[in-house]
Design a protein around this motif. Structure first.
Motif, PDB file in Angstrom:
ATOM      1  N   LEU A  13       0.814  -1.223   0.000  1.00 16.28           N
ATOM      2  CA  LEU A  13       0.000   0.000   0.000  1.00 16.28           C
ATOM      3  C   LEU A  13       0.847   1.272   0.000  1.00 16.28           C
ATOM      4  O   LEU A  13       0.306   2.370  -0.021  1.00 16.28           O
ATOM      5  N   GLY A  14       2.162   1.126   0.023  1.00 13.27           N
ATOM      6  CA  GLY A  14       3.049   2.284   0.000  1.00 13.27           C
ATOM      7  C   GLY A  14       3.214   2.961   1.347  1.00 13.27           C
ATOM      8  O   GLY A  14       3.695   4.094   1.420  1.00 13.27           O
ATOM      9  N   MET A  15       2.855   2.273   2.420  1.00 15.33           N
ATOM     10  CA  MET A  15       2.960   2.866   3.756  1.00 15.33           C
ATOM     11  C   MET A  15       4.393   2.838   4.298  1.00 15.33           C
ATOM     12  O   MET A  15       4.711   3.537   5.245  1.00 15.33           O
ATOM     13  N   HIS A  16       5.236   2.008   3.715  1.00 15.98           N
ATOM     14  CA  HIS A  16       6.676   2.035   4.000  1.00 15.98           C
ATOM     15  C   HIS A  16       7.380   1.445   2.783  1.00 15.98           C
ATOM     16  O   HIS A  16       6.743   0.841   1.914  1.00 15.98           O
ATOM     17  N   GLN A  17       8.702   1.629   2.720  1.00 13.25           N
ATOM     18  CA  GLN A  17       9.501   1.123   1.596  1.00 13.25           C
ATOM     19  C   GLN A  17      10.673   0.290   2.092  1.00 13.25           C
ATOM     20  O   GLN A  17      11.732   0.247   1.478  1.00 13.25           O
ATOM     21  N   LYS A  18      10.458  -0.399   3.196  1.00 14.49           N
ATOM     22  CA  LYS A  18      11.518  -1.177   3.834  1.00 14.49           C
ATOM     23  C   LYS A  18      11.558  -2.596   3.268  1.00 14.49           C
ATOM     24  O   LYS A  18      10.526  -3.174   2.956  1.00 14.49           O
ATOM     25  N   PRO A  19      12.768  -3.170   3.162  1.00 14.32           N
ATOM     26  CA  PRO A  19      12.883  -4.528   2.623  1.00 14.32           C
ATOM     27  C   PRO A  19      12.422  -5.585   3.623  1.00 14.32           C
ATOM     28  O   PRO A  19      12.528  -5.408   4.840  1.00 14.32           O
ATOM     29  N   LEU A  20      11.940  -6.697   3.076  1.00 14.12           N
ATOM     30  CA  LEU A  20      11.586  -7.858   3.878  1.00 14.12           C
ATOM     31  C   LEU A  20      12.282  -9.073   3.280  1.00 14.12           C
ATOM     32  O   LEU A  20      12.115  -9.359   2.098  1.00 14.12           O
ATOM     33  N   GLY A  21      13.073  -9.743   4.103  1.00 15.73           N
ATOM     34  CA  GLY A  21      13.799 -10.925   3.663  1.00 15.73           C
ATOM     35  C   GLY A  21      13.304 -12.168   4.368  1.00 15.73           C
ATOM     36  O   GLY A  21      13.151 -12.177   5.593  1.00 15.73           O
ATOM     37  N   LEU A  22      13.041 -13.194   3.602  1.00 13.71           N
ATOM     38  CA  LEU A  22      12.587 -14.477   4.123  1.00 13.71           C
ATOM     39  C   LEU A  22      13.800 -15.389   4.247  1.00 13.71           C
ATOM     40  O   LEU A  22      14.440 -15.723   3.237  1.00 13.71           O
ATOM     41  N   LEU A  23      14.151 -15.767   5.459  1.00  6.99           N
ATOM     42  CA  LEU A  23      15.269 -16.678   5.694  1.00  6.99           C
ATOM     43  C   LEU A  23      14.719 -18.099   5.576  1.00  6.99           C
ATOM     44  O   LEU A  23      14.135 -18.638   6.514  1.00  6.99           O
ATOM     45  N   ASN A  24      14.891 -18.681   4.415  1.00  7.11           N
ATOM     46  CA  ASN A  24      14.256 -19.950   4.067  1.00  7.11           C
ATOM     47  C   ASN A  24      15.131 -21.129   4.511  1.00  7.11           C
ATOM     48  O   ASN A  24      15.712 -21.833   3.689  1.00  7.11           O
ATOM     49  N   VAL A  25      15.178 -21.343   5.807  1.00  4.94           N
ATOM     50  CA  VAL A  25      16.012 -22.379   6.413  1.00  4.94           C
ATOM     51  C   VAL A  25      15.429 -23.753   6.084  1.00  4.94           C
ATOM     52  O   VAL A  25      14.263 -24.025   6.366  1.00  4.94           O
ATOM     53  N   GLY A  26      16.243 -24.604   5.481  1.00  2.00           N
ATOM     54  CA  GLY A  26      15.802 -25.957   5.175  1.00  2.00           C
ATOM     55  C   GLY A  26      14.560 -26.006   4.301  1.00  2.00           C
ATOM     56  O   GLY A  26      13.771 -26.943   4.415  1.00  2.00           O
ATOM     57  N   ARG A  27      14.380 -24.976   3.461  1.00  6.23           N
ATOM     58  CA  ARG A  27      13.242 -24.887   2.540  1.00  6.23           C
ATOM     59  C   ARG A  27      11.896 -24.767   3.267  1.00  6.23           C
ATOM     60  O   ARG A  27      10.842 -25.092   2.732  1.00  6.23           O
ATOM     61  N   TYR A  28      11.956 -24.271   4.510  1.00  2.00           N
ATOM     62  CA  TYR A  28      10.748 -24.153   5.341  1.00  2.00           C
ATOM     63  C   TYR A  28       9.633 -23.369   4.645  1.00  2.00           C
ATOM     64  O   TYR A  28       8.459 -23.712   4.762  1.00  2.00           O
TER      65      TYR A  28
END
Length: 193
Positions: free
Chosen positions: A123-138
């Motif tokens: 929605l453009g309320m922030h422009q911060k990155p989000l990273g998914l730490l996909n441990v063991g293909r969880y």
């Protein structure tokens, strides 16, 4: 990025890989002198990550609702523990404090936090990155679901790609450091009356 908020399980999970990933993420944050913001608990992956950062001399800010603090799961050894009135206030406070977000394996609470942050970004309320730490293909099946949402035109490709994915904490943080938020509208198409 000066502060990263980490969403993670209040359980350690079924495999030792999850705790090892918390240790590696903590080491990566410490090497980069990035402060940790998280849910303030002393248990599970959350507690392990906080313990590692504190033991390494880093700064840790926990944000916990009063009801959870009263259940005696609040971490007592943090740089700062902010006690808030509700889960809603907890998420808003963590989002305000952070320059980006890392999602470790977790359950419903972790997913709730993740999707709220992603919705706000869409929605453009922030422009911060989000990273998914996909441990063991969880998170593989969650990523498949997002691909399906894109195919079915409930999610724009640019918004699906807001989710950065890696199994290595250092690589994930590197990718987050160069992230640029999409500049498209949330709506794939608008219906006209």
């Amino acid at each position: 990025m000066k502060r990263i908020c980490v969403f993670a399980g209040s359980s350690a999970g079924a495999r030792p890989d999850y705790l090892a990933a918390a240790d590696r993420l903590a080491a990566s944050l410490l090497r980069r002198r990035i402060e940790l913001v998280y849910g303030g608990a002393s248990v599970g992956l959350m507690g392990r990550l906080a313990d590692c950062v504190v033991e390494g001399g880093g700064t840790v800010i926990g944000v916990i609702p009063n009801a959870l603090r009263d259940r005696e799961i609040a971490h007592r050894g943090l740089t700062e523990l902010r006690v808030v009135a509700s889960m809603h206030e907890r998420k808003a406070t963590m989002t305000e404090l952070a320059d980006g977000f890392v999602v470790m394996p977790g359950g419903l609470g972790t997913l709730d936090e993740t999707f709220e942050v992603l919705t706000w970004a869409q929605l453009g309320m922030h422009q911060k990155p989000l990273g998914l730490l996909n441990v063991g293909r969880y998170y593989d099946r969650l990523l498949q679901f997002l691909e399906e949402a894109e195919r079915e035109q409930f999610l724009a490709p640019a918004h699906r790609h807001m989710v950065l994915v890696d199994s290595d904490p250092a690589e994930l943080l590197d990718r987050m450091a160069t992230y640029r938020a999409p500049t498209i509208s949330k709506w794939i198409e608008r219906e006209t009356a």
